[in-house]
Enzyme design. Structure first.
Site, short mmCIF file in Angstrom:
data_model
loop_
_atom_site.label_atom_id
_atom_site.label_comp_id
_atom_site.label_asym_id
_atom_site.label_seq_id
_atom_site.Cartn_x
_atom_site.Cartn_y
_atom_site.Cartn_z
N SER A 224 8.41 4.44 -0.41
CA SER A 224 8.55 2.98 -0.41
C SER A 224 7.18 2.32 -0.46
CB SER A 224 9.31 2.52 0.84
OG SER A 224 8.43 2.39 1.94
N TYR B 204 6.25 5.58 9.79
CA TYR B 204 6.87 5.51 8.47
C TYR B 204 5.83 5.16 7.41
CZ TYR B 204 10.05 4.04 4.75
OH TYR B 204 10.71 3.88 3.56
#
Length: 175
Positions: free
Chosen positions: A147, A160
Site C-alpha cells: 500500500s 504496517y
C-alpha cells in the site's frame, strides 16, 4: 480499461491471504480469467468459502491453510503444489495485517514485530519457494501487494508502514 487475462488459461496461481478481503477478490479474478488458483491463508473456513464461490462461478480453485511465517510449512505447501501441478506460474503475496495501532512507545513490541514478519518474512519465504519452481521452468511472475503506507508516514501504524516500505524494497531487489 480492463486488462486482458486470457493468457492465464490453465496457469497455476497461488494467492496468500486469499480467504477474504483483497486476497479473495484477487483469487476470484484470477480464477475468472482461467487460472487454477491455490488459495492460502490461516482460516480454513474463509478459504473454503472463497473456493466454493469460485467453484460456483465455474472456476478452478483449491485451498491450503498456511501461516506464511512458518518456514517449514511454506516449504511443505509449495512442494505439495509442485507435486500436484508441476508448476507455479503466478504468486500473489497478499498476506498481511495492520499490526498494532498507536504511538510507538505504547504498542506491544511483539505485535509490532509480528507485522513485519507476516509481511516481509512471509513474502520472502513464499517468493523463495515459488522462485525455485519458476527458475526451473524458466517462467513465472510474482506480484507483491503493498500500500501507499510504504512511501508515506503513517505514525499511528508504524509497524504496517515500515513493513510496506520494506516490501517495496524487497520487490525492487527481487525484480
Amino acid at each position: 480499461m480492463n486488462p486482458d487475462f486470457s493468457t492465464l488459461d490453465g496457469q497455476i496461481a497461488v494467492v496468500t491471504g486469499a480467504g477474504r478481503g483483497i486476497g479473495e477478490v484477487i483469487a476470484r479474478t484470477l480464477a475468472h480469467a482461467g487460472a487454477n488458483v491455490v488459495l492460502m491463508g490461516r482460516s480454513a473456513v474463509h478459504l473454503d468459502a472463497t473456493v466454493q464461490k469460485i467453484h460456483d462461478s465455474g472456476g478452478r480453485a483449491s485451498s491450503m491453510t498456511l501461516d506464511v511465517t512458518d518456514a517449514a510449512a511454506v516449504k511443505r505447501r509449495f512442494e505439495q503444489i509442485t507435486e500436484q501441478f508441476h508448476s507455479i506460474d503466478l504468486l500473489v503475496n497478499n498476506a498481511g495485517n495492520m499490526g498494532p495501532l498507536g504511538k510507538t512507545w505504547e504498542v506491544e513490541p511483539t505485535q509490532w514485530w509480528n507485522t513485519l514478519e507476516t509481511h516481509l518474512l512471509g513474502s520472502f519465504l513464499c517468493a523463495s519457494a515459488a522462485l525455485k519452481v519458476m527458475a526451473r521452468n524458466r517462467r513465472g511472475r510474482i506480484i507483491n501487494i503493498v500500500s501507499h503506507a510504504g512511501v508515506y508516514r503513517w505514525p499511528a501504524a508504524a509497524a504496517y508502514s515500515v513493513a510496506e516500505a520494506a516490501m517495496i524494497k524487497f520487490t525492487e531487489n527481487v525484480a
